[in-house]
Design a protein around this motif. Structure first.
Motif, PDB file in Angstrom:
ATOM      1  N   GLY A  38       0.799  -1.241   0.000  1.00  0.00           N
ATOM      2  CA  GLY A  38       0.000   0.000   0.000  1.00  0.00           C
ATOM      3  C   GLY A  38       0.824   1.280   0.000  1.00  0.00           C
ATOM      4  N   GLY A  39       0.308   2.269   0.724  1.00  0.00           N
ATOM      5  CA  GLY A  39       0.894   3.618   0.706  1.00  0.00           C
ATOM      6  C   GLY A  39       2.360   3.665   1.097  1.00  0.00           C
ATOM      7  N   ARG A  42       4.277   2.947  -2.051  1.00  0.00           N
ATOM      8  CA  ARG A  42       4.110   4.116  -2.934  1.00  0.00           C
ATOM      9  C   ARG A  42       5.081   5.222  -2.526  1.00  0.00           C
ATOM     10  N   ASP A  54       2.146  -1.335   6.704  1.00  0.00           N
ATOM     11  CA  ASP A  54       1.003  -2.255   6.605  1.00  0.00           C
ATOM     12  C   ASP A  54       1.533  -3.599   6.136  1.00  0.00           C
ATOM     13  N   ARG A 133      -7.749  -2.929  -4.158  1.00  0.00           N
ATOM     14  CA  ARG A 133      -7.368  -1.612  -3.643  1.00  0.00           C
ATOM     15  C   ARG A 133      -7.787  -0.479  -4.574  1.00  0.00           C
ATOM     16  N   ASP A 134      -7.595   0.741  -4.090  1.00  0.00           N
ATOM     17  CA  ASP A 134      -8.149   1.884  -4.813  1.00  0.00           C
ATOM     18  C   ASP A 134      -7.440   2.220  -6.125  1.00  0.00           C
ATOM     19  N   ASN A 138      -1.295   2.462  -5.290  1.00  0.00           N
ATOM     20  CA  ASN A 138      -1.436   1.935  -3.929  1.00  0.00           C
ATOM     21  C   ASN A 138      -1.522   0.412  -3.923  1.00  0.00           C
ATOM     22  N   ASP A 178     -16.842   1.961  -3.426  1.00  0.00           N
ATOM     23  CA  ASP A 178     -16.361   2.797  -2.328  1.00  0.00           C
ATOM     24  C   ASP A 178     -16.223   4.256  -2.804  1.00  0.00           C
ATOM     25  N   ARG A 181     -13.381   6.832  -2.331  1.00  0.00           N
ATOM     26  CA  ARG A 181     -12.195   6.838  -3.206  1.00  0.00           C
ATOM     27  C   ARG A 181     -12.169   8.061  -4.125  1.00  0.00           C
ATOM     28  N   ARG A 184     -10.342  10.383  -2.086  1.00  0.00           N
ATOM     29  CA  ARG A 184      -8.936   9.968  -1.987  1.00  0.00           C
ATOM     30  C   ARG A 184      -8.181  10.321  -3.268  1.00  0.00           C
ATOM     31  N   ARG A 187      -7.344  13.897  -3.106  1.00  0.00           N
ATOM     32  CA  ARG A 187      -6.307  14.151  -2.089  1.00  0.00           C
ATOM     33  C   ARG A 187      -4.927  13.769  -2.625  1.00  0.00           C
ATOM     34  N   PHE A 188      -4.824  12.591  -3.248  1.00  0.00           N
ATOM     35  CA  PHE A 188      -3.516  12.166  -3.759  1.00  0.00           C
ATOM     36  C   PHE A 188      -3.091  13.035  -4.938  1.00  0.00           C
ATOM     37  N   ARG A 191      -1.796  16.163  -3.393  1.00  0.00           N
ATOM     38  CA  ARG A 191      -0.608  15.936  -2.561  1.00  0.00           C
ATOM     39  C   ARG A 191       0.643  15.725  -3.417  1.00  0.00           C
TER      40      ARG A 191
HETATM   41  N1  CTP Z   1      -7.249   1.526   0.464  1.00  0.00           N
HETATM   42  C1  CTP Z   1      -8.170   1.319  -0.536  1.00  0.00           C
HETATM   43  N2  CTP Z   1      -9.368   1.983  -0.535  1.00  0.00           N
HETATM   44  C2  CTP Z   1      -9.668   2.838   0.464  1.00  0.00           C
HETATM   45  C3  CTP Z   1      -8.757   3.064   1.502  1.00  0.00           C
HETATM   46  C4  CTP Z   1      -7.549   2.396   1.476  1.00  0.00           C
HETATM   47  O1  CTP Z   1      -7.894   0.547  -1.436  1.00  0.00           O
HETATM   48  N3  CTP Z   1     -10.833   3.472   0.473  1.00  0.00           N
HETATM   49  C5  CTP Z   1      -5.966   0.792   0.460  1.00  0.00           C
HETATM   50  C6  CTP Z   1      -4.873   1.435  -0.382  1.00  0.00           C
HETATM   51  O2  CTP Z   1      -4.092   0.392  -0.946  1.00  0.00           O
HETATM   52  C7  CTP Z   1      -4.047   2.177   0.619  1.00  0.00           C
HETATM   53  C8  CTP Z   1      -4.131   1.257   1.837  1.00  0.00           C
HETATM   54  O3  CTP Z   1      -5.429   0.686   1.763  1.00  0.00           O
HETATM   55  O4  CTP Z   1      -2.736   2.379   0.190  1.00  0.00           O
HETATM   56  C9  CTP Z   1      -3.926   1.969   3.154  1.00  0.00           C
HETATM   57  O5  CTP Z   1      -4.882   2.986   3.312  1.00  0.00           O
HETATM   58  P1  CTP Z   1      -4.628   4.315   4.112  1.00  0.00           P
HETATM   59  O6  CTP Z   1      -3.750   4.026   5.261  1.00  0.00           O
HETATM   60  O7  CTP Z   1      -5.921   4.985   4.313  1.00  0.00           O
HETATM   61  O8  CTP Z   1      -3.943   5.221   3.049  1.00  0.00           O
HETATM   62  P2  CTP Z   1      -2.514   5.419   2.446  1.00  0.00           P
HETATM   63  O9  CTP Z   1      -2.578   4.985   1.018  1.00  0.00           O
HETATM   64  O10 CTP Z   1      -1.439   4.824   3.254  1.00  0.00           O
HETATM   65  O11 CTP Z   1      -2.476   7.003   2.425  1.00  0.00           O
HETATM   66  P3  CTP Z   1      -1.963   8.072   3.473  1.00  0.00           P
HETATM   67  O12 CTP Z   1      -0.588   8.362   3.016  1.00  0.00           O
HETATM   68  O13 CTP Z   1      -2.888   9.210   3.290  1.00  0.00           O
HETATM   69  O14 CTP Z   1      -2.051   7.453   4.825  1.00  0.00           O
END
Ligand code: CTP
Length: 455
Positions: A38-39, A42, A54, A133-134, A138, A178, A181, A184, A187-188, A191
């Protein structure tokens, strides 16, 4: 096939590296595949700091993540909090006296019983875990238990999209399943200065036309907004949410107009300025921008928008109350500024009394109501940085040393000394002490006591 071991060695803090190596060693010991996903991955590839690890365990059984978590907690001397329904755990441990957390999950498949619902979860492979995942960026993982350590897992072109600065969903139903997203993605995009892929943007519009935000739980919507409001690019996020039609879909009144855009831009700048001052009192992003989004709304409209934005009742009451306090203060402030401009008596202590009940977020919003060279802005800036923080230079101890009798009147005396200091009526602490003695004599006189109130 890319290996990230060197990148991790070069970029990650020693303790994070050690944590990943430990998780990998446990994977070998328990015969399971372990990934960081995940993040975190990235941001590792983007060269941005992110210590939010994670972990994902892949192997046989629903409890594979739980087994990894318990062994990790044992090694780190921590404890495990389990969420069996979601196949996730949190390992909580201490490092250098600080509490640390690591999320550990079983590689899992998620499916949605209906759009915008919470997902149902089933143990699965890392590939299925990543595809749910989103965004492609990620959906990346790094394998930790293998030799060599640090193999990148990228099934969906995440590396390519990171390189090209593109935010791309992995399947057409992503936003339907979802809708948070959509937020999100914005936001990304802000950012990292990325763009949303054209096809993904169309899917956002599609989700909006299906009115999916209406089905989203208020708590999840508010949570996403609260995160956005803490981003340094919060204002730009709100503008982008507006131009994509997301704000209007949440509530038509939230749609931007030039005046609101100007106000939010100013408010964003002022909020960044306040954060740079590193004052102890923290201003909460969501309060700042929720005040900003509904600036100049009447009570009913603001209340409707806050409900639509998913504010929990307690917080809604708090912010509605804050708006009223701000409104009263704003009227007094206008009068105070006019008096000062007309050369009348505009005491700083009177201003202080007006603004004292206003929250720090409300003060920032009041400051944003004035343009660049506006007196309101200058006065509010001085109030926030200086006047509000001013204290009497003498303390209760000094009053005792002066021979005054301790009691509840001490607070009153020190407040009066502070007011006099704000108004420039007393200078050095010796003058403040003299005033304190005078005030104490008056207080005692009022109480009908004999003598100067000295011990
Ligand atoms: N995720 C997803 N859909 C969402 C929320 C989260 O698929 N609605 C997945 C993404 O793979 C994400 C991971 O869960 O990378 C972890 O989510 P989160 O901790 O919320 O976000 P991050 O991507 O780590 O972003 P941030 O840097 O803002 O914490």
């Amino acid at each position: 096939t890319r290996n990230l071991a060197k990148l991790m060695r070069d970029r990650l803090p020693r303790n994070v590296q050690h944590l990943l190596e430990t998780a990998g060693a446990i994977g070998r010991e328990l015969d399971m595949r372990v990934y960081v996903a995940g993040g975190f991955v990235r941001d590792l590839l983007l060269g941005k700091p992110n210590n939010d690890v994670d972990l994902v365990a892949e192997g046989r059984g629903n409890d594979i993540g739980s087994r990894l978590a318990h062994r990790l907690a044992e090694v780190l001397g921590g404890r495990v909090r389990e969420h069996p329904k979601f196949l996730t755990c949190v390992v909580i441990y201490e490092e250098d006296g600080k509490e640390c957390r690591v999320d550990v999950a079983t590689a899992r498949l998620e499916y949605y019983e209906h759009p915008a619902a919470l997902p149902t979860v089933e143990a699965s492979s890392i590939k299925m875990d990543l595809v749910r995942r989103d965004f492609s960026m990620n959906a990346l993982a790094v394998r930790l238990d293998s030799t060599p350590f640090g193999q990148l897992v990228d099934f969906f072109g995440g590396q390519r999209d990171l390189r090209d600065g593109v935010i791309r969903v992995l399947h057409t139903l992503s936003f339907v399943e979802d809708p948070t997203r959509c937020l999100r993605a914005v936001r990304f995009a802000q950012r990292y200065g990325f763009r949303i892929a054209q096809a993904s943007e169309k899917l956002i519009k599609n989700a909006l036309s299906l009115k999916l935000f209406e089905r989203l739980s208020p708590a999840r919507l508010f949570h996403e907004f609260a995160i956005i409001c803490e981003e340094p690019t919060a204002t730009e996020c709100l503008f982008m949410l507006d131009s994509l039609g997301i704000l209007a879909a949440i509530h038509p009144l939230l749609q931007m107009n030039p005046a609101r855009r100007t106000f939010l831009r100013r408010l964003g700048e002022i909020f960044s300025w306040y954060r740079m001052l590193y004052f102890e009192e923290v201003a909460e992003g969501w309060i700042v921008f929720f005040l900003g989004m509904c600036n100049n709304f009447n009570f009913r409209d603001a209340s409707a928008c806050y409900t639509a934005l998913g504010l929990p009742p307690q917080r809604k009451q708090e912010i509605m109350q804050g708006r009223e306090t701000m409104r009263t203060a704003a009227t007094g402030l206008t009068r105070w500024l006019r008096t000062r401009e007309d050369g009348g008596e505009a005491r700083v202590s009177a201003l202080d009394a007006l603004l004292e009940p206003v929250s720090v977020e409300g003060l920032l919003a009041l400051m944003a109501q004035g343009g660049e060279d506006d007196p309101q802005r200058r006065v509010m800036s001085r109030y926030i940085t200086q006047w509000r923080r001013e204290k009497a230079d003498i303390t209760g101890k000094d009053l005792i040393a002066l021979g005054l009798r301790p009691g509840p009147q001490f607070g009153e005396i020190l407040r009066a000394v502070r007011r006099a200091k704000l108004d420039g009526e007393v200078g050095a602490s010796s003058e403040q002490a003299e005033l304190a003695v005078r005030l104490s004599e008056q207080t005692d006189g009022r109480a009908g006591q004999k003598g100067p109130g000295c011990v």
